[in-house]
Design a protein around this motif. Structure first.
Motif, PDB file in Angstrom:
ATOM      1  N   ASP A 185     -95.399 -57.663 -23.626  1.00 47.76           N
ATOM      2  CA  ASP A 185     -94.597 -56.883 -22.709  1.00 47.76           C
ATOM      3  C   ASP A 185     -93.163 -57.410 -22.637  1.00 47.76           C
ATOM      4  O   ASP A 185     -92.227 -56.648 -22.409  1.00 47.76           O
ATOM      5  N   PHE A 195     -91.168 -53.223  -8.414  1.00 50.14           N
ATOM      6  CA  PHE A 195     -92.608 -53.004  -8.239  1.00 50.14           C
ATOM      7  C   PHE A 195     -93.162 -53.856  -7.117  1.00 50.14           C
ATOM      8  O   PHE A 195     -92.674 -54.963  -6.882  1.00 50.14           O
ATOM      9  N   PRO A 196     -94.199 -53.362  -6.473  1.00 51.18           N
ATOM     10  CA  PRO A 196     -94.939 -54.243  -5.576  1.00 51.18           C
ATOM     11  C   PRO A 196     -95.554 -55.358  -6.414  1.00 51.18           C
ATOM     12  O   PRO A 196     -95.862 -55.166  -7.589  1.00 51.18           O
ATOM     13  N   LEU A 231     -95.763 -58.364 -18.305  1.00 46.43           N
ATOM     14  CA  LEU A 231     -97.127 -58.709 -17.915  1.00 46.43           C
ATOM     15  C   LEU A 231     -97.690 -59.808 -18.801  1.00 46.43           C
ATOM     16  O   LEU A 231     -98.553 -60.569 -18.395  1.00 46.43           O
ATOM     17  N   LEU A 278    -101.002 -58.382 -10.844  1.00 48.23           N
ATOM     18  CA  LEU A 278    -102.348 -58.925 -10.639  1.00 48.23           C
ATOM     19  C   LEU A 278    -103.292 -58.543 -11.766  1.00 48.23           C
ATOM     20  O   LEU A 278    -104.325 -59.160 -11.955  1.00 48.23           O
ATOM     21  N   ARG A 279    -102.948 -57.498 -12.488  1.00 49.04           N
ATOM     22  CA  ARG A 279    -103.894 -57.024 -13.502  1.00 49.04           C
ATOM     23  C   ARG A 279    -103.890 -57.930 -14.725  1.00 49.04           C
ATOM     24  O   ARG A 279    -102.857 -58.462 -15.110  1.00 49.04           O
ATOM     25  N   ASP A 330     -85.696 -51.135 -18.987  1.00 49.26           N
ATOM     26  CA  ASP A 330     -87.095 -50.749 -18.793  1.00 49.26           C
ATOM     27  C   ASP A 330     -87.437 -50.839 -17.298  1.00 49.26           C
ATOM     28  O   ASP A 330     -86.634 -51.322 -16.507  1.00 49.26           O
ATOM     29  N   PRO A 331     -88.599 -50.326 -16.911  1.00 51.02           N
ATOM     30  CA  PRO A 331     -88.912 -50.276 -15.472  1.00 51.02           C
ATOM     31  C   PRO A 331     -88.927 -51.648 -14.805  1.00 51.02           C
ATOM     32  O   PRO A 331     -88.721 -51.753 -13.609  1.00 51.02           O
ATOM     33  N   LEU A 332     -89.148 -52.718 -15.574  1.00 48.68           N
ATOM     34  CA  LEU A 332     -89.158 -54.054 -14.983  1.00 48.68           C
ATOM     35  C   LEU A 332     -87.749 -54.613 -14.839  1.00 48.68           C
ATOM     36  O   LEU A 332     -87.569 -55.737 -14.378  1.00 48.68           O
ATOM     37  N   SER A 389     -98.351 -56.494  -6.541  1.00 46.22           N
ATOM     38  CA  SER A 389     -99.731 -56.263  -6.993  1.00 46.22           C
ATOM     39  C   SER A 389     -99.787 -55.802  -8.445  1.00 46.22           C
ATOM     40  O   SER A 389    -100.817 -55.945  -9.105  1.00 46.22           O
ATOM     41  N   VAL A 390     -98.670 -55.263  -8.948  1.00 46.35           N
ATOM     42  CA  VAL A 390     -98.627 -54.861 -10.354  1.00 46.35           C
ATOM     43  C   VAL A 390     -98.947 -56.038 -11.270  1.00 46.35           C
ATOM     44  O   VAL A 390     -99.542 -55.895 -12.327  1.00 46.35           O
TER      45      VAL A 390
END
Lengths: 313, 470, 274
Positions: C243, C96-97, C239, C102-103, C54-56, C99-100
């Protein structure tokens, strides 16, 4: 076609057919119940109404006693009874709504207006007369819906699934009423005969709107084994098990041709039909009517599952 | 504040409206009333209704239809068309970038946190190139007008924009009721929309698809507010209208359950929000989605229209950066203007907004449908105080704009013909073979006198929109 | 430390489903703190397991099984060498930066009470991020009790915080919610924890990583009030719980499902057989 669309069409037709059958059982029971008890008018009629609707178990979970009021309430307006007329019409409409675009406008209006009108009936305060009118109205819904589909639908898989649902349900219903009353149809009971049985037989015929048909076909007074013959093997009688399965076979063949492949349901239907084709009513009595009907109900249900498995999921 | 009137302009009747004006003067009010009723009957019969959230009794309501069309000249439309194409191209380039190299962030076009910390920035889409590189295949761009040349973009809708069935049915109704008007005017047809949509959907089928790709329209079901539109479009396109349970995924391939067994699906035009699309990837309690469809998408075996994660581009805070985004990705000046907007996340702006609240429109960044919005000049003191508190508590959540003098159009109301405020939502299709825009779009009208809120959920109506050929 | 993981997840069905689809995040990757010697995921009966990433950077398997019958057994075997890095996580896949992270998500979104808790911790701790995070772990330990069986997998950080108790998942969510509230990127880690007296349910574990400028990602195990060390095996990152969840599944047809985990995560030196 989406399996869900076929499924909804099939069940829409089944529910409408079942609502019609329930109306007929209750109608016949009311008629029996209004007779003096020496003519058979006792509360056992309501027992057999429940049995014909295969609703005994569900009924006694919430009720102690079967009589006109409790059974009518349960079979007609029972919100918690998934097989009440009320629930059947709701389910038919929900299925129709889910495939609104697969129906013609006329068919949709038939079922949708019926549903709208159903919401207006005051189910708590119904005397016998209004109940009788209500039951007549229920029977007209199936006439209207069937008529609309016959006159307006394209003859393609949509139509065949609809007819398939109706025929499977109708075969099941006819067999159930025979199952409940089979002891009355045994030939050896004939000499005992008498007015009570006569009324029972004519009641069965009335339930399936076949009293006149009986006379036309046999041109004789009502005899129990002829009643059985009419409802099981007669090829002119649209509700006979034979006619229902002839239609099932026809629709399944049409689907098989259209889709270019045959499957388990075609094989099963063909077996059942040839059994019926080669049967004589004498043999059925010889080998045990009860066993025959039980076996038929099982075959019919298995065929229903096979159709579902092959086309509807 | 005097609003620009689409028919009367600065005073004299604008040329495009001359014939319509003459016709209006000729038509007795009684006839108009009859036609209005006929139109309503037409809409009721075809069942073009929508469900209003939060209204228990009126679950199936008719959107008011106004029989007086809104007219754009070919010249006006050509300008809008160019601007719309530019904007949607930029939106797609922006999405490809933020789900890819993120150069626009590095270049300082847009703040990092606004994109990467955005709740609609779907991590699953990162590094994933959608078939043919297109994220937004269908966009509805909301425009308002304040003067002869003053068109502004109010909002970009890049998720699952709705309303196109009204554009088509409004025209259908007008052509039935007023055939003579179409003889007098050369109105550009809109019924090509279905063909354009189908061509767009076919063009974006994945490489694994056959030359005749299987397309389906995925609806949350008959209780969704836009179900009518879903079934309408499926019929027009000639594709199956499916629910989540009609589809399944096996070995990363999407199939639909049919009476002849599983049939492979190549393109899913989904009218389901990202959150509900796949219970294995997003909300696990979704019962309207297709388990595993994101896996099939990541494997490149199906095209989702629009791609998941486009919500970050139509966010109201990101909107404020659109001029910079357009410049960065197209190298040109934006053709369509943004409404000047204060980002309440910025301290100076917040101060200005709080000081001038009574003159401004304040919107929630993630709100839509006219909910969670304050129209300053119309608000009571209590409402203003409430919003002041909200703004102070969560400034990031809000943007503010000047109260625009939305243009008005003559509208048939109970008392006769009177001006009402309108907006315009053109529908932009973006396929592998180019951009298609149906001339006109959906004009929404605020039926209430003086109201600026055109949303159907807030009592707005619709009008047929004419682009007049020269 | 040599860790050996072996466990089986057994699904039994009242009525066999027509098909089962699961998305698995059960396979760890190597990084500075752990070396994966070998790792296997098996399914019984036969099923397709499609491996992807996956993208992570998590290794995922998608499991497709038609007509599994009355049960489905998922077994995981693996062996890893772990090293103590003082909680600092290096050598992981980072695409990823920060900041991803942070949400807030639906599971971590703080309510007023949890927000106030985070604000108070931040105010007391001062400006240093590392101090803030240690203080946060400490404060959670003092405020929220570890208690099994009272929260569910869909319990949010705010709900668990207000209830005052939860399991490692809840404590991690509370940590993440608070850290993000302070503007510190934070993420959820699912993995295994091996201990001398391992109770079965303890071996599936969850903790948190927070991003500290200068150091990078630092682990915090709020349930145990420690920074993850040799006993921690890091499997998936996300996250929030959803996730990073080890298994997310769906079934078509059939009846209810029962789930039983037979689990063993222990140290290589004290191998025991169930």
């Amino acid at each position: 076609m989406l399996a869900r669309t076929a499924d909804s069409l099939y069940w829409c037709a089944r529910y409408i057919e079942r609502a019609d059958f329930l109306a007929r059982i209750i109608d016949a029971s009311l008629r029996m119940g209004s007779l003096p008890s020496s003519y058979g008018g006792d509360e056992s009629e309501w027992e057999s109404a429940l049995a014909s609707a295969s609703a005994r178990v569900a009924f006694y979970q919430t009720h102690d006693h079967a009589d006109e009021r409790t059974v009518c309430d349960f079979l007609v307006f029972g919100r918690n009874n998934p097989s009440s007329i009320w629930s059947c019409l709701n389910a038919a409409r929900a299925n129709a709504r889910a495939v609104r675009t697969a129906l013609t406008l006329e068919m949709w209006e038939a079922i949708n207006e019926a549903w709208n009108e159903l919401q207006r009936y005051d189910c708590d305060n119904m005397d016998r007369e209004s109940m009788a009118r209500f039951l007549e109205w229920v029977k007209r819904i199936s006439l209207l819906f069937d008529g609309a589909s016959y006159r307006t639908m394209l003859r393609n898989d949509s139509y065949w699934f609809l007819r398939l649902g109706m025929a499977i349900e109708r075969a099941d219903n006819t067999a159930r009423i025979l199952d409940v009353k089979y002891h009355l149809l045994l030939p050896e009971r004939e000499p005992v005969g008498g007015t009570l049985d006569y009324f029972q037989w004519t009641t069965i015929l009335r339930v399936v709107s076949a009293l006149t048909a009986f006379h036309w076909v046999y041109r004789t007074s009502v005899k129990p084994w002829l009643v059985a013959d009419l409802l099981i093997l007669n090829r002119q009688m649209p509700r006979s098990l034979f006619s229902c399965h002839a239609e099932i076979m026809e629709r399944l063949d049409q689907l098989a041709d259209f889709y270019g492949r045959r499957g388990p349901s075609q094989r099963m239907a063909s077996n059942t039909l040839s059994k019926l084709e080669s049967s004589r009513i004498e043999d059925l009595f010889q080998n045990g009517m009860h066993e025959f009907i039980t076996g038929f109900l099982r075959d019919n249900a298995t065929l229903g599952s096979a159709i579902a498995e092959q086309y509807l999921v | 504040m005097v609003a620009f009137d689409e028919m009367h302009g600065a005073g004299e009747v604008r040329p495009a409206y001359a014939a319509l004006q003459a016709w209006l003067e000729r038509s007795p009010p009684a006839l108009m009333e009859t036609r209005r009723r006929q139109a309503e009957l037409f809409f009721r019969r075809i069942g073009i209704t929508f469900n209003v959230y939060g209204e228990a009794d009126a679950t199936e309501r008719l959107i008011p239809f106004d029989i007086i069309p809104r007219i754009l000249t070919r010249a006006e439309w050509t300008g809008l068309e160019r601007g719309l194409a530019q904007r949607v191209s930029a939106l797609n380039a922006f999405l490809a970038d933020i789900y890819g190299p993120q150069e626009c962030i590095r270049a300082g076009v847009i703040p990092d946190a606004l994109v990467n910390a955005h709740p609609n920035y779907q991590l699953l889409m990162a590094g994933l190139k959608p078939p043919h590189g297109i994220h937004v295949h269908l966009a509805g761009i909301d425009l308002v007008r304040t003067g002869e040349d003053g068109f502004y973009v109010l909002e970009d809708n890049c998720r699952t924009p709705s309303g196109v069935s009204y554009m088509l049915e409004d025209r259908e109704a007008m052509m039935r009721l007023f055939p003579e008007l179409f003889v007098q005017h050369r109105v550009a047809p809109v019924e090509t929309y279905a063909d354009s949509l189908l061509a767009t959907l076919r063009s974006v089928a994945p490489d694994t698809a056959s030359r005749d790709p299987t397309i389906v329209l995925l609806t949350p079901g008959q209780f969704n507010s836009a179900y009518y539109e879903h079934s309408f479009l499926a019929d027009k396109l000639g594709v199956e209208l499916v629910e989540g349970s009609d589809l399944f995924v096996e070995d990363d391939i999407v199939f639909m359950r049919t009476t002849v067994g599983p049939q492979r699906v190549d393109v899913v035009y989904r009218r389901i929000d990202d959150d509900f699309l796949d219970p294995l990837a997003f909300r696990p309690d979704s019962v309207v989605g297709v388990p595993g469809i994101m896996g099939a998408y990541a494997a490149g075996n199906v095209t989702l229209v629009n791609a998941p994660g486009t919500g970050v581009a139509d966010d109201k805070a990101v909107y404020t950066y659109m001029p910079e985004i357009i410049r960065f990705f197209t190298g040109d000046e934006p053709i369509l203007k943004n409404v000047p907007t204060w980002r309440c996340r910025e301290e100076d702006s917040l101060k200005y907004v709080l000081d001038n609240l009574a003159d401004l429109v304040v919107k929630e960044v993630n709100g839509s449908g006219g909910y969670g919005m304050l129209v300053g000049p119309k608000a009571s003191k209590a409402e203003l105080d409430l919003f002041r508190a909200k703004l102070r508590a969560q400034p990031d959540n809000f943007i503010a704009q000047p109260t625009l003098a939305l243009s008005t159009s003559p509208t048939f109301v109970g008392e006769g013909v009177a001006p009402r405020h309108i907006d315009l939502r053109p529908f932009v299709l973006c396929g592998a073979d180019g951009i298609r825009i149906t001339p006109g779009g959906l004009t929404r009208v605020a039926i209430k006198e003086g109201s600026l809120v055109v949303n159907s959920s807030q009592g707005g109506g619709t009008k047929d929109t004419w682009v007049l050929e020269d | 430390m040599r860790l050996r993981i072996a466990y089986a997840t057994v699904y039994t069905y009242e009525q066999p489903p027509r098909s089962v689809l699961q998305r698995l995040k059960l396979t760890p990757r190597s990084h500075d703190g752990q070396h994966i010697a070998h790792w296997r995921v098996d399914v019984e009966p036969d099923a397709r397991l499609l491996r992807a990433e996956d993208p992570l950077g998590n290794i995922t398997h998608t499991l497709y099984c038609n007509r599994p019958g009355s049960s489905l057994i998922l077994t995981v075997h693996g062996e890893a060498e772990t090293f103590d890095c003082n909680g600092v996580v290096r050598g992981t896949v980072e695409r990823f930066p920060t900041s991803v992270f942070l949400r807030q998500t639906a599971l971590t979104q703080p309510d007023a009470a949890l927000a106030q808790f985070a604000d108070e911790v931040a105010a007391k701790a001062g400006a240093d991020t590392l101090t803030r995070m240690h203080d946060l772990m400490d404060a959670i330990g003092k405020t929220v009790a570890f208690e099994a069986g009272v929260t569910k997998s869909e319990t949010t950080a705010a709900q668990a915080f207000n209830a005052g108790h939860g399991v490692c998942q809840d404590l991690s969510h509370i940590f993440i919610a608070s850290a993000r509230r302070m503007g510190v990127p934070a993420r959820y880690i699912s993995g295994h924890l091996a201990r001398e007296e391992t109770r079965l349910e303890d071996a599936a574990h969850a903790w948190v990583e927070a991003h500290v400028d200068g150091l990078g990602w630092v682990g915090f195990d709020a349930a145990n009030q420690i920074c993850p060390g040799e006993a921690h095996l890091r499997v998936a990152v996300g996250l929030d719980y959803l996730d990073a969840a080890p298994v997310r599944g769906s079934r078509y047809g059939g009846g209810a499902e029962k789930l039983e985990v037979r689990l063993r995560a222990d140290q290589g030196s004290s191998q025991r057989q169930d």
